[in-house]
Scaffold this motif. Structure first.
Motif, PDB file in Angstrom:
ATOM      1  N   PHE A 102       0.854  -1.174   0.098  1.00  0.00           N
ATOM      2  CA  PHE A 102      -0.115  -0.244  -0.137  1.00  0.00           C
ATOM      3  C   PHE A 102       0.794   1.279   0.031  1.00  0.00           C
ATOM      4  O   PHE A 102       0.725   2.202   0.842  1.00  0.00           O
ATOM      5  N   ASP A 103       1.715   1.375  -1.107  1.00  0.00           N
ATOM      6  CA  ASP A 103       2.352   2.339  -1.420  1.00  0.00           C
ATOM      7  C   ASP A 103       3.423   2.764  -0.081  1.00  0.00           C
ATOM      8  O   ASP A 103       3.427   3.940   0.566  1.00  0.00           O
ATOM      9  N   ARG A 104       3.976   1.668   0.615  1.00  0.00           N
ATOM     10  CA  ARG A 104       5.055   1.653   1.739  1.00  0.00           C
ATOM     11  C   ARG A 104       4.321   2.251   2.992  1.00  0.00           C
ATOM     12  O   ARG A 104       4.751   2.639   3.911  1.00  0.00           O
ATOM     13  N   MET A 105       3.040   2.019   3.097  1.00  0.00           N
ATOM     14  CA  MET A 105       2.128   2.411   4.349  1.00  0.00           C
ATOM     15  C   MET A 105       2.166   1.145   5.193  1.00  0.00           C
ATOM     16  O   MET A 105       2.127   1.473   6.513  1.00  0.00           O
ATOM     17  N   VAL A 106       2.539   0.191   4.848  1.00  0.00           N
ATOM     18  CA  VAL A 106       2.380  -1.096   5.560  1.00  0.00           C
ATOM     19  C   VAL A 106       3.736  -2.017   5.413  1.00  0.00           C
ATOM     20  O   VAL A 106       4.108  -2.262   4.146  1.00  0.00           O
ATOM     21  N   ARG A 107       4.512  -2.380   6.448  1.00  0.00           N
ATOM     22  CA  ARG A 107       5.729  -3.136   6.251  1.00  0.00           C
ATOM     23  C   ARG A 107       5.420  -4.175   7.302  1.00  0.00           C
ATOM     24  O   ARG A 107       5.073  -4.099   8.311  1.00  0.00           O
ATOM     25  N   LEU A 108       5.740  -5.524   6.736  1.00  0.00           N
ATOM     26  CA  LEU A 108       5.729  -6.735   7.241  1.00  0.00           C
ATOM     27  C   LEU A 108       6.887  -7.352   7.251  1.00  0.00           C
ATOM     28  O   LEU A 108       7.126  -7.998   5.929  1.00  0.00           O
ATOM     29  N   ASN A 109       7.650  -7.740   8.251  1.00  0.00           N
ATOM     30  CA  ASN A 109       8.919  -8.686   8.160  1.00  0.00           C
ATOM     31  C   ASN A 109       8.558  -9.916   8.807  1.00  0.00           C
ATOM     32  O   ASN A 109       7.887  -9.813  10.020  1.00  0.00           O
ATOM     33  N   LEU A 110       9.005 -11.177   8.427  1.00  0.00           N
ATOM     34  CA  LEU A 110       8.887 -12.195   8.969  1.00  0.00           C
ATOM     35  C   LEU A 110      10.160 -13.080   8.927  1.00  0.00           C
ATOM     36  O   LEU A 110      11.019 -12.686   7.872  1.00  0.00           O
TER      37      LEU A 110
END
Length: 181
Positions: A102-110
């Motif tokens: 979402f245009d860098r609005m959400v970041r998820l690292n696993l």
């Protein structure tokens, strides 16, 4: 040192660490009594690292990593007899994903990881009452025979709904099984 070779959407990183330990020690007194406890250790090794990363899209990076590591042996000056302990070593494996949406609005690292550690250094504290009413805290370190199994996962979520405002949520779980020492 390490070096990375990039080929389109793939990146291969190779590295290594050279370790040379040479230690000499002497403990002069224990509880005010003269001693002549000595310690010597000499170790050398090379620990490799390999990482393969794939840029699946502009917002998704997947990776796998293998590395080994080393923790030097020694002797504790808080030991009553300057007991020495050997080095420990580890082999580690990790897989993970670094993503943005979402245009860098959400970041998820696993990430998920496995570590097998040999000759784990285990500390034992002893509290010894003294004649003057104080308590002496001693420390003995030993190597656990066998392999310590460490397994874990990590997740990190950051949401930025508007400029100047962000929310973060992290979760980590680690399971460790140390052999008897």
């Amino acid at each position: 040192g390490q070096a990375t070779y990039n080929l389109d959407t793939l990146a291969l990183t190779l590295g290594g660490r050279v370790t040379r330990d040479q230690k000499n020690g002497r403990l002069f007194t224990v509880n005010g009594a003269a001693t002549n406890f000595t310690f010597r250790e000499k170790d050398s090794r090379i620990d490799p690292l390999v990482t393969l990363a794939w840029q699946a899209s502009d917002s998704i990076n997947l990776y796998a990593k293998y590395a080994t590591g080393y923790r030097a042996g020694g002797a504790s000056s808080r030991s009553l007899n300057y007991r020495s302990f050997g080095p420990e070593s580890v082999k580690s494996y990790e897989i993970g994903a670094k993503t943005e949406f979402f245009d860098r609005m959400v970041r998820l690292n696993l990430a998920g990881y496995i570590m097998d550690r040999s000759d784990t250094q285990v500390d034992f504290n002893f509290f010894i009452p003294q004649a003057n009413g104080t308590v002496r805290n001693t420390l003995e370190t030993v190597n656990a025979a066998g392999t310590t199994k460490i397994r874990g996962i990590e997740a990190d979520l950051t949401v930025r709904p508007m400029d100047g405002l962000s929310f973060g949520l992290s979760y980590a779980y680690t399971s460790t099984n140390v052999p008897p020492a």
